[in-house]
Design a protein around this motif. Structure first.
Motif, mmCIF file in Angstrom:
data_model
loop_
_atom_site.group_PDB
_atom_site.id
_atom_site.type_symbol
_atom_site.label_atom_id
_atom_site.label_comp_id
_atom_site.label_asym_id
_atom_site.label_seq_id
_atom_site.Cartn_x
_atom_site.Cartn_y
_atom_site.Cartn_z
ATOM 1 N N ARG A 28 -0.044 5.247 1.465
ATOM 2 C CA ARG A 28 0.481 4.131 2.259
ATOM 3 C C ARG A 28 1.112 4.677 3.532
ATOM 4 O O ARG A 28 1.847 5.671 3.497
ATOM 5 C CB ARG A 28 1.514 3.356 1.449
ATOM 6 N N GLY A 29 0.796 4.008 4.653
ATOM 7 C CA GLY A 29 1.312 4.492 5.939
ATOM 8 C C GLY A 29 0.310 5.402 6.628
ATOM 9 O O GLY A 29 0.419 5.645 7.827
ATOM 10 N N GLN A 30 -0.667 5.923 5.899
ATOM 11 C CA GLN A 30 -1.741 6.685 6.551
ATOM 12 C C GLN A 30 -2.993 5.801 6.642
ATOM 13 O O GLN A 30 -3.089 4.982 7.531
ATOM 14 C CB GLN A 30 -2.018 7.984 5.790
ATOM 15 N N GLU A 31 -3.909 5.915 5.670
ATOM 16 C CA GLU A 31 -5.184 5.175 5.810
ATOM 17 C C GLU A 31 -5.037 3.679 5.532
ATOM 18 O O GLU A 31 -5.974 2.918 5.781
ATOM 19 C CB GLU A 31 -6.271 5.802 4.920
ATOM 20 N N LEU A 32 -3.898 3.271 5.005
ATOM 21 C CA LEU A 32 -3.663 1.836 4.757
ATOM 22 C C LEU A 32 -2.195 1.522 5.006
ATOM 23 O O LEU A 32 -1.334 2.409 4.881
ATOM 24 C CB LEU A 32 -4.063 1.450 3.325
ATOM 25 N N SER A 33 -1.929 0.262 5.351
ATOM 26 C CA SER A 33 -0.536 -0.147 5.565
ATOM 27 C C SER A 33 0.147 -0.306 4.214
ATOM 28 O O SER A 33 -0.515 -0.400 3.170
ATOM 29 C CB SER A 33 -0.489 -1.459 6.347
ATOM 30 N N GLU A 34 1.449 -0.366 4.259
ATOM 31 C CA GLU A 34 2.257 -0.515 3.030
ATOM 32 C C GLU A 34 1.786 -1.656 2.142
ATOM 33 O O GLU A 34 1.792 -1.567 0.926
ATOM 34 C CB GLU A 34 3.722 -0.793 3.409
ATOM 35 N N GLY A 35 1.342 -2.774 2.805
ATOM 36 C CA GLY A 35 1.092 -3.997 2.041
ATOM 37 C C GLY A 35 -0.303 -4.148 1.461
ATOM 38 O O GLY A 35 -0.536 -5.052 0.662
ATOM 39 N N MET A 36 -1.252 -3.308 1.868
ATOM 40 C CA MET A 36 -2.652 -3.607 1.517
ATOM 41 C C MET A 36 -2.969 -3.504 0.021
ATOM 42 O O MET A 36 -3.764 -4.275 -0.507
ATOM 43 C CB MET A 36 -3.628 -2.709 2.304
ATOM 44 N N ILE A 37 -2.351 -2.556 -0.673
ATOM 45 C CA ILE A 37 -2.648 -2.431 -2.113
ATOM 46 C C ILE A 37 -2.288 -3.729 -2.840
ATOM 47 O O ILE A 37 -2.992 -4.149 -3.762
ATOM 48 C CB ILE A 37 -1.840 -1.256 -2.731
ATOM 49 N N ASP A 38 -1.204 -4.375 -2.398
ATOM 50 C CA ASP A 38 -0.759 -5.605 -3.060
ATOM 51 C C ASP A 38 -1.173 -6.868 -2.309
ATOM 52 O O ASP A 38 -0.703 -7.958 -2.617
ATOM 53 C CB ASP A 38 0.776 -5.564 -3.232
ATOM 54 N N HIS A 39 -2.057 -6.723 -1.344
ATOM 55 C CA HIS A 39 -2.593 -7.872 -0.592
ATOM 56 C C HIS A 39 -3.333 -8.795 -1.563
ATOM 57 O O HIS A 39 -3.959 -8.317 -2.521
ATOM 58 C CB HIS A 39 -3.561 -7.326 0.474
ATOM 59 N N PRO A 40 -3.266 -10.103 -1.350
ATOM 60 C CA PRO A 40 -3.965 -11.017 -2.276
ATOM 61 C C PRO A 40 -5.465 -10.710 -2.410
ATOM 62 O O PRO A 40 -6.067 -11.040 -3.440
ATOM 63 C CB PRO A 40 -3.749 -12.405 -1.660
ATOM 64 N N ASN A 41 -6.068 -10.088 -1.395
ATOM 65 C CA ASN A 41 -7.509 -9.802 -1.450
ATOM 66 C C ASN A 41 -7.813 -8.406 -1.998
ATOM 67 O O ASN A 41 -8.953 -7.973 -2.028
ATOM 68 C CB ASN A 41 -8.128 -9.918 -0.058
ATOM 69 N N SER A 42 -6.761 -7.698 -2.432
ATOM 70 C CA SER A 42 -6.965 -6.342 -2.940
ATOM 71 C C SER A 42 -7.528 -6.352 -4.362
ATOM 72 O O SER A 42 -7.044 -7.099 -5.220
ATOM 73 C CB SER A 42 -5.625 -5.593 -2.931
ATOM 74 N N VAL A 43 -8.563 -5.525 -4.592
ATOM 75 C CA VAL A 43 -9.145 -5.428 -5.941
ATOM 76 C C VAL A 43 -9.086 -3.975 -6.441
ATOM 77 O O VAL A 43 -9.883 -3.563 -7.273
ATOM 78 C CB VAL A 43 -10.598 -5.965 -5.968
ATOM 79 N N VAL A 44 -8.122 -3.221 -5.936
ATOM 80 C CA VAL A 44 -8.116 -1.783 -6.215
ATOM 81 C C VAL A 44 -7.920 -1.461 -7.710
ATOM 82 O O VAL A 44 -8.474 -0.482 -8.205
ATOM 83 C CB VAL A 44 -7.069 -1.019 -5.373
ATOM 84 N N PHE A 45 -7.177 -2.299 -8.418
ATOM 85 C CA PHE A 45 -6.966 -1.971 -9.837
ATOM 86 C C PHE A 45 -8.171 -2.394 -10.684
ATOM 87 O O PHE A 45 -8.444 -1.784 -11.717
ATOM 88 C CB PHE A 45 -5.629 -2.550 -10.343
ATOM 89 N N ASP A 46 -8.906 -3.411 -10.215
ATOM 90 C CA ASP A 46 -10.179 -3.734 -10.880
ATOM 91 C C ASP A 46 -11.146 -2.566 -10.698
ATOM 92 O O ASP A 46 -11.882 -2.196 -11.611
ATOM 93 C CB ASP A 46 -10.813 -4.996 -10.268
ATOM 94 N N GLN A 47 -11.149 -2.005 -9.477
ATOM 95 C CA GLN A 47 -11.989 -0.840 -9.209
ATOM 96 C C GLN A 47 -11.677 0.287 -10.179
ATOM 97 O O GLN A 47 -12.562 0.908 -10.749
ATOM 98 C CB GLN A 47 -11.692 -0.287 -7.808
ATOM 99 N N ALA A 48 -10.371 0.557 -10.325
ATOM 100 C CA ALA A 48 -9.958 1.648 -11.217
ATOM 101 C C ALA A 48 -10.434 1.361 -12.640
ATOM 102 O O ALA A 48 -11.015 2.224 -13.308
ATOM 103 C CB ALA A 48 -8.442 1.817 -11.176
ATOM 104 N N GLU A 49 -10.221 0.143 -13.095
ATOM 105 C CA GLU A 49 -10.662 -0.205 -14.453
ATOM 106 C C GLU A 49 -12.176 -0.038 -14.593
ATOM 107 O O GLU A 49 -12.675 0.505 -15.594
ATOM 108 C CB GLU A 49 -10.296 -1.662 -14.777
#
Ligand code: NVA
Length: 304
Positions: free
Chosen positions: A267-288
Motif C-alpha cells: 500500500r502506498g506503492q503500486e496501489l493506494s491505501e484504499g484499493m484492497i478494501d475498495h468495494p470493487n476489490s476481489v483480491v481475497f477471492d483471488q487468493a482463495e
C-alpha cells in the motif's frame, strides 16, 4: 495435460486453458474427487510464500495426497546440489515436484532430469497457477472471460506474463501499462499475440496507466519489486512512481470494474491505501481461488 509438466500457461493449448477453468469452477462446487489418493509431492521453494504454499498443501490434502515442504535452506537448489541431481533423487520417492524458483531455467532443469511432473509455483518468468486462479475469479464475477478488457498497471513481470497468455487464450483483451523498459519478455509476448489473433482479442502495451484503464473491466497490479529484485528497490520505486492504481485512476475504468492483485500488496506503492478494501476489490477471492485452480491443475495431470 495428463502426466505433463506445467511450467507455463503456454503448456496448455488455448482450449486447454478454458477447460481447466471450467474444471476448477466445477471442482470448487463439487463433491470432492480424490485423484491424488496415495500420491506424494515435494514442495521445493527457493523463495518465501504464504498463498502458494498453503493453497498447495491444503489442496493436495483435499485431493487425497500428501506433501513434504522443502525450503532453500533444506535443499540449496543449484548451490548445495545441482538441479539435475535433486530431480533424479526426488523422482525415486515422490509423484510430483511443485517448485518456486528464482530462475525459470531451474524449473526446466528439474523437468528435464525427472520423469515425474513439475509444476511452476512461480519463477522469474511466469506464475501460471496465479493466472489460472485469476481467470477463475474473473469468470465467477463477470460470468464470462471473452470480450473483457484487462488492464495491468506496473511491471511486465512474471504475473503479467502469465496473465497475458491466459487472457489471450480465452479471448480477453490485455493491456499492459508500464515504463518502456519493463514490458513482458518478447518470447512470451509473441506467444500471447499469436493466441490473441486466434481468439480475436488484443494484447497491447501503453506507457500511460490512464490509457490502459479506459473502459477496463479489470484493473490489476502487482508489486514493483519482485522477489530477487530487492537490490533494485530504490531505482524501481523512482521508475514506477506513476504506475499506481488508486481511486482516481479507477474512474477511467467501467463502473463495475474488478480490482485485482496477486499479493503481497504494498500500500502506498503500486496501489493506494484504499484499493484492497475498495468495494470493487476481489483480491481475497483471488487468493482463495488459487487453491481451486491448483486443484484443477493437479487433477488434470493426475486423473486417469
Ligand atoms: N511478482 C511477484 C509475485 C509475488 C507472488 C514476485 O515475483 O515476487
Amino acid at each position: 495435460m495428463k502426466g505433463k509438466d506445467f511450467l507455463s500457461v503456454a503448456d496448455l493449448s488455448s482450449e486447454g486453458v478454458s477447460q481447466l477453468i471450467e474444471r476448477a469452477y466445477k471442482m470448487k462446487r463439487g463433491k470432492g474427487e480424490r485423484p491424488l489418493e496415495g500420491k506424494e509431492f515435494a514442495l521445493l521453494f527457493e523463495k518465501p510464500s504464504l498463498r502458494t504454499r498453503v493453497s498447495f498443501e491444503v489442496g493436495i490434502r483435499q485431493l487425497g495426497g500428501t506433501c513434504t515442504y522443502l525450503s532453500q535452506q533444506d535443499v540449496g537448489l543449484g548451490v548445495r546440489e545441482p538441479e539435475a541431481d535433486i530431480a533424479r533423487v526426488l523422482d525415486r520417492w515422490v509423484d510430483g515436484i511443485i517448485a518456486r524458483v528464482f530462475s525459470h531455467r531451474s524449473l526446466e532443469l528439474l523437468a528435464k532430469y525427472c520423469d515425474i511432473p513439475v509444476v511452476n509455483a512461480l519463477s522469474d518468468l511466469e506464475h501460471p497457477c496465479q493466472a489460472m486462479g485469476d481467470l477463475l475469479t474473473i469468470q465467477e464475477h463477470k460470468g464470462r472471460l471473452s470480450d473483457l478488457n484487462v488492464a495491468f498497471v506496473g511491471d511486465g513481470n512474471n504475473v503479467a506474463a502469465s496473465l497475458a497468455l491466459a487472457c489471450a487464450s480465452v479471448g480477453a483483451n490485455f493491456t499492459l501499462a508500464s515504463p518502456e523498459d519493463y514490458q513482458i519478455p518478447a518470447p512470451v509476448l509473441d506467444e500471447a499475440k499469436s493466441r490473441a489473433a486466434r481468439s480475436e482479442s488484443r494484447i497491447d502495451w501503453v506507457s500511460e496507466p490512464n490509457e490502459a484503464a479506459q473502459d477496463a473491466d479489470v484493473l490489476y497490479t502487482d508489486t514493483w519489486i519482485s522477489m530477487g529484485q530487492e537490490d533494485e528497490k530504490a531505482e524501481r520505486i523512482a521508475i514506477f512512481g506513476n504506475y499506481k492504481i488508486d481511486e482516481e485512476l479507477a474512474k477511467a475504468a467501467k463502473s463495475d470494474f474488478l480490482f485485482m492483485h496477486d499479493m503481497p500488496a504494498y500500500r502506498g506503492q503500486e496501489l493506494s491505501e484504499g484499493m484492497i478494501d475498495h468495494p470493487n476489490s476481489v483480491v481475497f477471492d483471488q487468493a482463495e481461488n488459487r487453491m481451486h485452480a491448483q486443484k484443477a491443475v493437479l487433477a488434470a495431470i493426475y486423473s486417469d
